[in-house]
Design an enzyme around this catalytic site. Structure first.
Site, PDB file in Angstrom:
ATOM      1  CG  HIS A  82       0.907  -4.838  11.182  1.00 48.12           C
ATOM      2  ND1 HIS A  82      -0.205  -5.490  11.664  1.00 48.12           N
ATOM      3  CD2 HIS A  82       0.432  -3.943  10.277  1.00 48.12           C
ATOM      4  CE1 HIS A  82      -1.296  -5.011  11.094  1.00 48.12           C
ATOM      5  NE2 HIS A  82      -0.938  -4.079  10.234  1.00 48.12           N
ATOM      6  CG  ASP A 111      -7.697 -34.033  -2.916  1.00 50.12           C
ATOM      7  OD1 ASP A 111      -7.205 -32.887  -2.919  1.00 50.12           O
ATOM      8  OD2 ASP A 111      -7.744 -34.760  -1.914  1.00 50.12           O
ATOM      9  CD1 TRP A 147       4.844  -3.076   3.599  1.00 52.59           C
ATOM     10  CD2 TRP A 147       4.989  -4.989   2.458  1.00 52.59           C
ATOM     11  NE1 TRP A 147       4.203  -2.904   2.406  1.00 52.59           N
ATOM     12  CE2 TRP A 147       4.274  -4.062   1.684  1.00 52.59           C
ATOM     13  CE3 TRP A 147       5.210  -6.263   1.936  1.00 52.59           C
ATOM     14  CZ2 TRP A 147       3.772  -4.360   0.418  1.00 52.59           C
ATOM     15  CZ3 TRP A 147       4.705  -6.553   0.670  1.00 52.59           C
ATOM     16  CH2 TRP A 147       4.003  -5.619  -0.071  1.00 52.59           C
ATOM     17  CB  SER A 174       4.776 -22.207   0.369  1.00 48.61           C
ATOM     18  OG  SER A 174       3.402 -22.315   0.606  1.00 48.61           O
ATOM     19  CB  SER A 175       3.227 -18.539  -3.151  1.00 48.61           C
ATOM     20  OG  SER A 175       2.889 -17.970  -1.936  1.00 48.61           O
ATOM     21  CG  HIS A 258       0.427  -2.640  -8.422  1.00 50.19           C
ATOM     22  ND1 HIS A 258       0.123  -1.677  -7.498  1.00 50.19           N
ATOM     23  CD2 HIS A 258      -0.727  -2.931  -9.049  1.00 50.19           C
ATOM     24  CE1 HIS A 258      -1.161  -1.367  -7.601  1.00 50.19           C
ATOM     25  NE2 HIS A 258      -1.691  -2.111  -8.536  1.00 50.19           N
ATOM     26  CD  GLU A 260       1.599 -10.451  -2.502  1.00 46.75           C
ATOM     27  OE1 GLU A 260       1.949 -11.267  -3.366  1.00 46.75           O
ATOM     28  OE2 GLU A 260       1.112 -10.769  -1.412  1.00 46.75           O
ATOM     29  CE1 TYR A 262      -5.621  -4.327  -8.449  1.00 52.13           C
ATOM     30  CE2 TYR A 262      -3.420  -4.222  -9.363  1.00 52.13           C
ATOM     31  CZ  TYR A 262      -4.603  -3.600  -9.012  1.00 52.13           C
ATOM     32  OH  TYR A 262      -4.745  -2.273  -9.213  1.00 52.13           O
ATOM     33  CB  SER A 273     -18.594 -12.689  -7.977  1.00 49.33           C
ATOM     34  OG  SER A 273     -17.865 -11.518  -8.219  1.00 49.33           O
ATOM     35  CG  HIS A 307       1.016   3.227  -8.782  1.00 45.66           C
ATOM     36  ND1 HIS A 307       0.010   2.627  -9.473  1.00 45.66           N
ATOM     37  CD2 HIS A 307       1.231   2.454  -7.699  1.00 45.66           C
ATOM     38  CE1 HIS A 307      -0.369   1.535  -8.838  1.00 45.66           C
ATOM     39  NE2 HIS A 307       0.354   1.409  -7.749  1.00 45.66           N
ATOM     40  CG  HIS A 308       3.805   0.994  -5.448  1.00 44.55           C
ATOM     41  ND1 HIS A 308       2.986   0.811  -4.367  1.00 44.55           N
ATOM     42  CD2 HIS A 308       3.256   0.288  -6.459  1.00 44.55           C
ATOM     43  CE1 HIS A 308       1.988  -0.001  -4.705  1.00 44.55           C
ATOM     44  NE2 HIS A 308       2.126  -0.315  -5.969  1.00 44.55           N
ATOM     45  CB  THR A 333     -11.628  -1.602 -10.445  1.00 44.39           C
ATOM     46  OG1 THR A 333     -10.295  -1.992 -10.763  1.00 44.39           O
ATOM     47  CG2 THR A 333     -11.915  -1.954  -9.003  1.00 44.39           C
ATOM     48  CE  LYS A 336     -14.091  -8.389 -10.405  1.00 46.46           C
ATOM     49  NZ  LYS A 336     -14.018  -9.396 -11.468  1.00 46.46           N
ATOM     50  NE  ARG A 455       3.673   3.629   5.066  1.00 42.54           N
ATOM     51  CZ  ARG A 455       3.744   2.760   4.041  1.00 42.54           C
ATOM     52  NH1 ARG A 455       3.979   3.181   2.817  1.00 42.54           N
ATOM     53  NH2 ARG A 455       3.563   1.483   4.244  1.00 42.54           N
TER      54      ARG A 455
END
Lengths: 531, 175
Positions: A82, A111, A147, A174-175, A258, A260, A262, A273, A307-308, A333, A336, A455
C-alpha cells in the site's frame, strides 16, 4: 506578466501537419506532452485505486480486534505494498502527469525538451507497477517489511523482495529521466520574456522538485542495490554478522526518504498557489517569498533525515541537531501558509470545487504539519515512534495534503484538459464526502497513537477497539467516494457542457490566457512573447 | 526547436545525468562517510547505558561469613571465600572446595544453615551445590559456586550473617 502577441486561435486544422496515429499506436508511441500527461494521470488513478483496495483490506481487518479476514503475514504485505504503490505509483506519477500537461503550456513551450525520453519515462513506470503488484502472487507473498524496506527483515524474505528492488530501480530511472526532462524544459524552452521570476509557481515548485529527485533517487537506487548484493552476492553492508550495520540502511534510506516527502508535497504547493488567487480574485501574496520558501524547504530537507530514527540510539548531540533542523522547516512552511491566507484575505472569494479542495488542503495540511512538529520533539517522538500517531501525521500531509491538491488541480484544469466543464454539484459532493470520510478515518488515529497503539499490526488490544471502528468507517466512506471522482471525470469528458477558454478568469498563466479549451494537441509552436 | 536550443538541451542532459551518477556514487560513499564522520566527531558512543539493578540497597552493607563442615565424613571441605561485604539485593558468587579423601566414591548432600537463624528466610540462593547430591570419586576435588543475594528486607539490626554448610553422606540403600 500576461499580454500577448499570439492569438489564442490554434485550431485543429493545424494538427494535420503532423503524423497523428490513432488508437493503441497513438498512445504507445506518443511523444506529445499532453498525451503522456494523460497517460500518467490515468495510470496514477489506477494505482490509486489498487493502493486504496489494499488500504480498505487493512481497515476491514482492523475494524474489530482479533483476526477476521487476512493472515498477519498478508497484512504486513498489504501495509508495505500500500505504501509503495501510493508513493511511487499514485502520488508521484500524478505530479509527473500534471508537469507534462502544464509546464510546457505555462512557460509557452511547444513540448518537453526530450519528447522521446518522455515516452520512455512513462513506459518504464508500467512494468515497475506490474512487478510490485505481481509480487503478491509469488511464493512467500509480497514484501512485508514496511515500505521503508528495512534490513534485516528485507534480507530474509523471498523472491518478492527482488521484484520490489527491481521495481524501485526502474521507477528511479524513470523519475530521473523525467526530472532531467522537466529541468531542461524549464531552463531552456521558456518563451521570450518569461524570466524565472515570472514563471507560475507550479513550474517553480516542479523545478525544485526535479532537482530533489535527481539528487536523491540515485541514493535510493544505491541503497536497494546494497540490499540486493547483501541478499545474493555475499556483501555485508547491512548484515551485522558480516561486520555491517542495519542502522546504516536507515541513514541512507532516509537521506532519500525525507527529500522524497517534499517531492510529493512541493508540486501541491504549486497547485494551491495557482488555485487560491483564481478564486480569491487577487494575485498571489508574496510570490518571491513563495519561491524562496520552496527552495529553503528543499535545501533543509537534506539535513533532517535523522528525525525518522530518533530511537536507534544516536548520540544526544545528533538527536538534538535533527530536532532543531526539523523544527526549522516549520519557518518556510509557515511563510507559505501565511501567504496563502493573505492571498484569500479580503478577496472576492467563491467556493467552486477546486477552491474547496485547496482550502481543505490548507486546513488539513497544517494539522499534519503541526503533528509533524510534535513528532520532531525527540523525547516525544521516542514514545510516539511507530505508533498510529505517526500514521495519522503522514496521512494528513500526504492524503489531505498531496492527494487533495491533486483533486483540486484535476477539477481546476479539467476544462483546459477536456474542453468540458465538470458537474459542479457532483464535484462538491466528492469534496465533502472526501473531507468527512478522511477526517473520520484519520483523526482518531491520533488518539490511538497517543494511547500507544503500534502501527503495522493486524490485531490490537481491546481498549483500541472503538476508535479503530470509527477509523474503518471513515476509510470506507473516503475510499468509495473516490469512485464518485472517477464518475465525475468520465461524466465531464462525455458531457456537452462546453467550457469557455478561461472559465476561472485567470489573468497570469499562459494556458488560460493564450490557449483555447480544450488545449490544442500542439500548442505554442510559435512561442508567445511575455512582457 | 532549432539546432542551438537542441545543443543546449543535450548539454544540460549530460550535466544532469552526471549529477545523477555522482549521487549514485554518493549513496555508496555514505557507508564509509558515516563511519568516518561519526568516528572523527567522537559521536559513536551509544546513548544506551548499561541497565542498573534498582533493587540493590546501597545504603547499608552486610558482612556474610562462610563456614564449611562435614558430619561424620572425612572430606576436606572449605570455603574459598571466607567473607564478603555486600549490599542487600546485590547478587554475589562465592566458592567452596571439597576433596574426597576416602579411597572410595562417596555421595553426599550439603545442608545450609544461616545464623542468626531468622536470617535463613532472607538468603535467596540462585545456584547452589546444596540443591542436589554431590558424587565424588576417590580422591576427587571439586570447586563449587554459590550464587545468592541477601534480601533488602533483611531486618536493619542485622549486619552480620553466617552461612554454614554441612555435608552428610548419603548411605546407599538405607531405607
Amino acid at each position: 506578466m500576461s499580454a500577448t502577441t499570439h492569438a489564442p486561435a490554434h485550431g485543429h486544422a493545424h494538427d494535420d501537419h503532423h503524423a497523428h496515429p490513432t488508437g493503441l499506436k497513438r498512445w504507445l508511441f506518443t511523444t506529445n506532452h499532453k498525451d503522456i500527461g494523460t497517460l500518467y494521470l490515468w495510470f496514477s488513478f489506477v494505482m490509486f485505486l489498487m493502493g486504496g483496495v489494499m488500504a480498505l483490506l487493512i481497515r476491514a481487518e482492523l475494524f474489530q480486534p482479533g483476526l477476521q479476514f487476512v493472515k498477519p503475514e498478508f497484512f504486513n504485505s498489504l501495509t508495505t505494498v500500500h505504501g509503495l504503490v501510493m508513493v511511487f505509483g499514485a502520488i508521484m506519477p500524478a505530479w509527473v502527469g500534471f508537469a507534462n500537461w502544464l509546464i510546457p503550456m505555462q512557460i509557452g513551450a511547444a513540448d518537453m525538451a526530450f519528447p522521446r525520453m518522455n515516452n520512455w519515462s512513462f513506459y518504464l513506470v508500467v512494468p515497475a507497477a506490474i512487478l510490485l503488484v505481481a509480487s503478491f502472487f509469488v511464493p512467500g507473498g509480497a514484501a512485508a517489511s514496511g515500505w521503508t524496506l528495512y534490513p534485516p527483515l528485507i534480507i530474509q524474505q523471498g523472491i518478492s523482495i527482488d521484484m520490489t528492488i527491481l521495481a524501485v530501480h526502474i521507477l528511479g530511472a524513470s523519475s530521473i529521466m523525467g526530472s532531467i526532462n522537466i529541468i531542461t524544459t524549464i531552463l531552456n524552452l521558456r518563451a521570450p520574456g518569461m524570466t524565472l521570476m515570472k514563471m507560475p509557481l507550479f513550474v517553480w515548485t516542479w523545478l525544485i522538485t526535479a532537482y530533489l529527485l535527481i539528487a536523491v533517487m540515485p541514493v535510493l537506487a544505491g541503497a536497494v542495490t546494497m540490499l540486493l548484493t547483501d541478499r545474493h552476492f555475499g556483501t555485508s553492508f547491512f548484515n551485522a554478522a558480516g561486520g555491517g550495520d542495519p542502522t546504516m540502511f536507515m541513514h541512507i534510506f532516509w537521506f532519500f526518504g525525507h527529500p522524497e516527502v517534499y517531492i510529493m508535497i512541493l508540486p501541491a504547493f504549486g497547485v494551491v498557489s495557482a488555485i487560491l488567487p483564481a478564486f480569491a480574485r487577487k494575485p498571489l501574496f508574496g510570490y518571491a517569498s513563495m519561491v524562496y520558501a520552496t527552495a529553503s524547504i528543499a535545501i533543509l530537507s537534506f539535513i533532517v533525515w535523522g528525525h525518522h530514527m530518533f530511537t536507534v540510539g544516536m548520540p544526544a548531540a545528533g538527536n538534538l541537531f535533527f530536532m532543531y533542523a526539523t523544527m526549522l522547516i516549520a519557518v518556510p512552511t509557515g511563510v507559505k501558509v501565511f501567504n496563502w491566507i493573505a492571498t484569500m484575505w479580503q478577496g472576492s472569494m467563491t467556493f467552486e470545487t477546486p477552491m474547496l479542495f485547496a482550502i481543505g488542503f490548507i486546513c488539513l495540511f497544517t494539522i499534519g504539519g503541526f503533528s509533524g512538529l510534535v513528532l520532531a520533539i525527540t523525547p516525544v517522538d521516542i514514545t510516539l515512534h511507530n505508533t498510529y500517531y505517526v500514521v495519522a501525521h503522514f496521512h494528513y500531509v500526504l492524503v489531505s495534503g498531496a492527494l487533495f491538491s491533486i483533486f483540486a488541480g484535476i477539477y481546476f484544469w479539467l476544462p483546459k484538459f477536456t474542453g468540458k466543464m465538470y458537474h459542479e454539484g457532483l464535484g462538491k459532493l466528492h469534496f465533502w464526502l472526501s473531507l468527512i470520510g478522511f477526517n473520520i478515518a484519520f483523526f482518531p488515529q491520533h488518539f490511538l497513537g497517543l494511547a500507544g497503539m503500534p502501527r503495522r499490526i493486524p490485531d490490537y488490544a481491546l481498549q483500541f477497539a472503538e476508535w479503530n471502528m470509527w477509523s474503518s468507517v471513515g476509510a470506507f466512506i473516503f475510499g468509495f467516494s473516490q469512485l464518485l471522482f472517477l464518475y465525475n471525470v468520465i461524466e465531464c469528458i462525455r458531457s456537452s457542457r462546453k467550457a469557455p477558454d478561461n472559465p476561472w478568469e485567470v489573468q497570469d498563466s499562459l494556458e488560460w490566457t493564450h490557449l483555447p479549451s480544450p488545449a490544442p494537441y500542439h500548442s505554442f509552436e510559435t512561442a508567445p512573447v511575455v512582457k | 526547436m532549432d539546432a542551438a536550443v537542441a545543443a543546449q538541451n543535450r548539454q544540460l542532459l549530460f550535466r544532469l545525468l552526471t549529477v545523477a551518477v555522482v549521487m549514485l556514487g554518493f549513496g555508496f560513499a555514505l557507508v564509509p562517510l558515516y563511519r568516518q564522520i561519526c568516528e572523527s566527531l567522537g559521536i559513536t558512543q551509544s546513548r544506551v547505558v548499561a541497565p542498573v539493578n534498582t533493587q540493590v540497597d546501597r545504603s547499608r552493607t552486610v558482612r556474610v561469613e562462610m563456614l564449611a563442615s562435614s558430619s561424620g565424613l572425612p572430606w576436606r571441605f572449605e570455603a574459598l571465600t571466607r567473607e564478603v561485604r555486600l549490599n542487600p539485593g546485590e547478587l554475589v558468587t562465592v566458592n567452596y572446595r571439597v576433596v574426597n579423601t576416602l579411597g572410595r566414591p562417596v555421595a553426599a548432600t550439603a545442608v545450609m544453615n544461616a545464623a542468626p537463624s531468622v536470617a535463613n528466610q532472607y538468603i535467596e540462593k540462585q545456584a547452589c551445590f546444596c540443591f542436589s547430591s554431590q558424587q565424588l570419586a576417590a580422591g576427587e576435588e571439586r570447586v563449587m559456586p554459590v550464587v545468592f543475594r541477601v534480601s533488602p528486607k533483611l531486618p536493619s539490626d542485622m549486619d552480620v550473617v553466617t552461612l554454614s554448610y554441612t555435608f552428610f553422606e548419603q548411605k546407599a540403600a538405607q531405607s
